[in-house]
Design a protein around this motif. Structure first.
Motif, PDB file in Angstrom:
ATOM      1  N   ALA A 101      23.419 -98.124  12.554  1.00 23.75           N
ATOM      2  CA  ALA A 101      23.581 -97.338  12.987  1.00 23.75           C
ATOM      3  C   ALA A 101      23.589 -96.058  14.137  1.00 23.75           C
ATOM      4  CB  ALA A 101      23.662 -96.195  12.188  1.00 23.75           C
TER       5      ALA A 101
ATOM      6  N   GLU B 187      29.466 -96.733  18.326  1.00 20.37           N
ATOM      7  CA  GLU B 187      31.105 -96.274  17.090  1.00 20.37           C
ATOM      8  C   GLU B 187      31.867 -95.157  18.204  1.00 20.37           C
ATOM      9  OE1 GLU B 187      31.507 -93.901  13.135  1.00 20.37           O
ATOM     10  OE2 GLU B 187      29.410 -94.439  13.528  1.00 20.37           O
ATOM     11  N   TYR B 188      32.566 -96.397  19.099  1.00 18.00           N
ATOM     12  CA  TYR B 188      33.423 -95.415  20.387  1.00 18.00           C
ATOM     13  C   TYR B 188      34.525 -96.202  20.546  1.00 18.00           C
ATOM     14  CZ  TYR B 188      32.004 -98.990  22.709  1.00 18.00           C
ATOM     15  OH  TYR B 188      31.669-100.482  23.674  1.00 18.00           O
TER      16      TYR B 188
ATOM     17  N   ALA C 250      31.042-100.744  16.349  1.00 18.67           N
ATOM     18  CA  ALA C 250      30.458 -99.804  14.480  1.00 18.67           C
ATOM     19  C   ALA C 250      31.166 -99.241  14.427  1.00 18.67           C
ATOM     20  CB  ALA C 250      28.997 -99.347  14.651  1.00 18.67           C
ATOM     21  N   THR C 251      32.217 -99.265  15.299  1.00 18.96           N
ATOM     22  CA  THR C 251      33.596 -98.195  15.047  1.00 18.96           C
ATOM     23  C   THR C 251      34.518 -98.372  13.075  1.00 18.96           C
ATOM     24  OG1 THR C 251      33.674 -97.925  17.405  1.00 18.96           O
ATOM     25  CG2 THR C 251      36.158 -97.136  16.033  1.00 18.96           C
ATOM     26  N   THR C 252      34.323 -97.456  12.445  1.00 17.79           N
ATOM     27  CA  THR C 252      35.396 -97.646  11.533  1.00 17.79           C
ATOM     28  C   THR C 252      36.411 -97.717  11.643  1.00 17.79           C
ATOM     29  OG1 THR C 252      35.567 -95.326  11.259  1.00 17.79           O
ATOM     30  CG2 THR C 252      33.668 -95.850  10.180  1.00 17.79           C
TER      31      THR C 252
ATOM     32  N   SER D 197      38.522 -95.245  11.845  1.00 19.96           N
ATOM     33  CA  SER D 197      38.664 -93.850  13.766  1.00 19.96           C
ATOM     34  C   SER D 197      39.785 -94.711  14.326  1.00 19.96           C
ATOM     35  CB  SER D 197      37.329 -94.552  13.966  1.00 19.96           C
ATOM     36  OG  SER D 197      36.419 -93.183  12.973  1.00 19.96           O
TER      37      SER D 197
ATOM     38  N   THR E  33      33.485-101.528   8.577  1.00 16.59           N
ATOM     39  CA  THR E  33      32.925-101.167  10.279  1.00 16.59           C
ATOM     40  C   THR E  33      34.295-102.197  11.301  1.00 16.59           C
ATOM     41  OG1 THR E  33      31.542-103.037  10.860  1.00 16.59           O
ATOM     42  CG2 THR E  33      31.008-100.285  10.740  1.00 16.59           C
TER      43      THR E  33
END
Ligand SMILES: Cc1cc2nc3c(=O)[nH]c(=O)nc-3n(C[C@H](O)[C@H](O)[C@H](O)COP(=O)(O)OP(=O)(O)OC[C@H]3O[C@@H](n4cnc5c(N)ncnc54)[C@H](O)[C@@H]3O)c2cc1C
Ligand code: FES
Ligand code: FES
Lengths: 292, 159
Positions: A54, A59-60, A73-75, A78, A110
């Motif tokens: 995390a 996350e991008y 790690a992008t959900t 998203s 993710t």
């Protein structure tokens, strides 16, 4: 309750270097934790330590001139609502994301977990296969790139070692006009269940002809697969109902499904043809060449 | 066994806890904090009885490690009541008879709250999707859907 899942340690490294060091120290005894929607269901008994990704800045969704890069790690949520993925060729990925699980699962799940769990029925890998995506993986020896198709070629389903971390997914921009589609069959179209059969397709068009087609199917073989014979039937032609039907039938001959609780081998083969037909129809419509 | 020290905000109150590496948020809420509304139904992500909000998003607390939500804001149905006033969602679930045994209710209401906090005027379709990870074995879904739409109307100030 599965009583054997009792990892003794939890780490939340703040740098990639630290994460890879932990993974190489613990090897098989470590498990990467992203959203947990596969890991905490499977609760593997051998996991002695968990490495939560995390805090690694993974996350991008980044647009650049050569395409789009997505952090592991992008959900899934998203991805489903991203403005960067709201035009072709990326619609297939957006649609696959919106078809994965439920809104609650999508808040947690993710893209990296969906790939690394390597279920033959997973939704996002099919979209990434027709998009020709590559994966950036980091291990003790540094980074390597692997094409998503090759990632799933290994027996056992995945090309990543216990001491490696998936960092990002890179999708090349399309050359030429494209239309894509994602199709998924499940018991109730809005319910919590993975696919009985799922299909992603993409057509690249010049003038009124399809110059390249890509078709990937899930839940019909031990790994996600490309329907190479069906793809070849579409090349250099203007798609029409007869050609699309021929390609759909060919795809259904290329698959090798099993009988299980979700569907029989016979049913899966029939449905593979139906879903491929729908996917090709939608792809050619989104390309602007269907109906003639 | 090494403990993991975490700080989480639960219904507005800061909690500093030492949790086990494998401890789920559901266990932390129930066993350490005595918040018994979120329920254990399946432990596999299918039933939604354990749904709580993490940073405003509906989350299955049975598949979420407590350590993973360190630093985050958690909301459970225990936090909805203001003084002696029930939240409009709670009120309309009661009035519409959208509760029978009530096992699914805390999870279903939290999924609905996540939706209404972001979308004050959702379509019925959106409401149905928002609670598609919440399994109800006795009331069914017609009354909960009605109750959520009614609560949305009240929260918008309509009669
Ligand atoms: C109720 C329910 C419904 C579901 N429906 C669907 C569905 O419709 N379609 C579908 O495709 N899936 C579905 N799933 C499966 C799951 O939600 C997805 O596969 C999800 O994308 C997994 O992501 P995660 O972040 O939760 O993975 P995790 O559980 O955190 O990880 C999964 C695996 O990948 C490894 N891993 C994760 N990230 C990395 C990384 N960056 N590098 C190396 N290894 C990594 C973990 O160690 C683990 O082995 C469903 C699951 C549930 C519980
Ligand atoms: S207990 Fe969490 S989904 Fe059922
Ligand atoms: S009211 Fe009993 S499960 Fe929903």
């Amino acid at each position: 309750m599965k009583p054997f899942f009792k990892p003794k340690a939890y780490f939340r490294p703040g740098s990639l270097g630290k994460a890879v060091e932990l993974l190489s120290n613990f090897g098989d005894r470590a498990k990467v934790l992203a959203g947990g929607t596969d890991l905490l269901v499977q609760k593997p008994s051998g996991a002695e330590c968990l490495i939560d990704i995390a805090d690694l800045g993974l996350e991008y969704i980044k647009e650049h001139e050569n395409g789009v890069e997505i952090g592991a790690a992008t959900t899934v949520r998203s991805i489903g609502v991203s403005g960067s993925l709201s035009s072709e060729p990326y619609l297939v990925l957006r649609d696959a994301a919106c078809a994965l699980g439920t809104p609650t699962i999508r808040n947690m799940a993710t893209i990296g977990g969906n790939i690394c769990n390597a279920s033959p029925a997973a939704d996002l890998p099919l979209a990434l296969m027709v998009l020709g995506a590559s994966l950036t993986i980091m291990g003790p020896a540094g980074k390597r790139e692997v094409n998503i198709g090759e990632f799933f070629e290994n027996i056992g389903g995945k090309n990543i070692q216990a001491d490696e971390l998936l960092l990002s997914i890179n999708i090349p921009a399309s050359r030429g006009r494209c239309g894509t589609s994602f199709q998924k069959l499940r018991h109730h179209q809005t319910s919590i269940d993975i696919a009985i059969v799922n299909v992603a397709a993409r057509m690249t068009c010049e003038k009124q002809a399809c110059v390249k087609a890509s078709i990937a199917l899930g839940a019909v073989a031990p790994t996600p697969i490309y329907a190479r014979k069906a793809e070849a039937l579409l090349g250099k032609k203007r798609p029409n109902a007869a050609i699309i039907q021929e390609a759909a039938s060919a795809a259904s001959e290329e698959v090798n499904p099993i009988d299980d609780v979700r569907g029989s081998k016979w049913y899966r083969k029939k449905m593979a043809a139906v879903l491929v037909r729908r996917a090709l129809e939608e792809s050619s419509r989104r390309c602007g060449i269907w109906p003639e | 066994m090494a403990r993991v020290n975490i700080k989480i905000k639960v219904n507005g109150k800061l909690q500093e806890l030492g949790v086990e590496a494998h401890e789920t948020l559901l266990d932390t809420l129930r066993e350490r904090l005595g918040l018994l509304a979120a329920k254990y139904g399946c432990g596999d992500g299918e039933c939604g009885a354990c749904t709580v909000l993490v940073e405003g998003n509906a989350t299955l607390s049975c598949l979420t490690l407590a350590a993973h939500v360190d630093g985050k804001d958690i909301e459970t149905i225990e936090g909805l009541e203001q003084g002696s006033h029930l939240h409009p969602l709670q009120e309309s679930f009661v009035e519409q008879g959208a509760i029978q045994c009530g096992y699914c209710t805390p999870g279903m209401i939290m999924s609905a709250k996540a939706l209404l906090d972001k979308d004050a005027d959702p379509s019925e379709e959106k409401v149905r999707r928002a609670i598609s990870n919440n399994l109800c074995r006795c009331t069914g879904y017609e009354k909960p859907v009605k109750a959520i739409l009614e609560a949305a109307r009240r929260m918008r100030g309509e009669k």
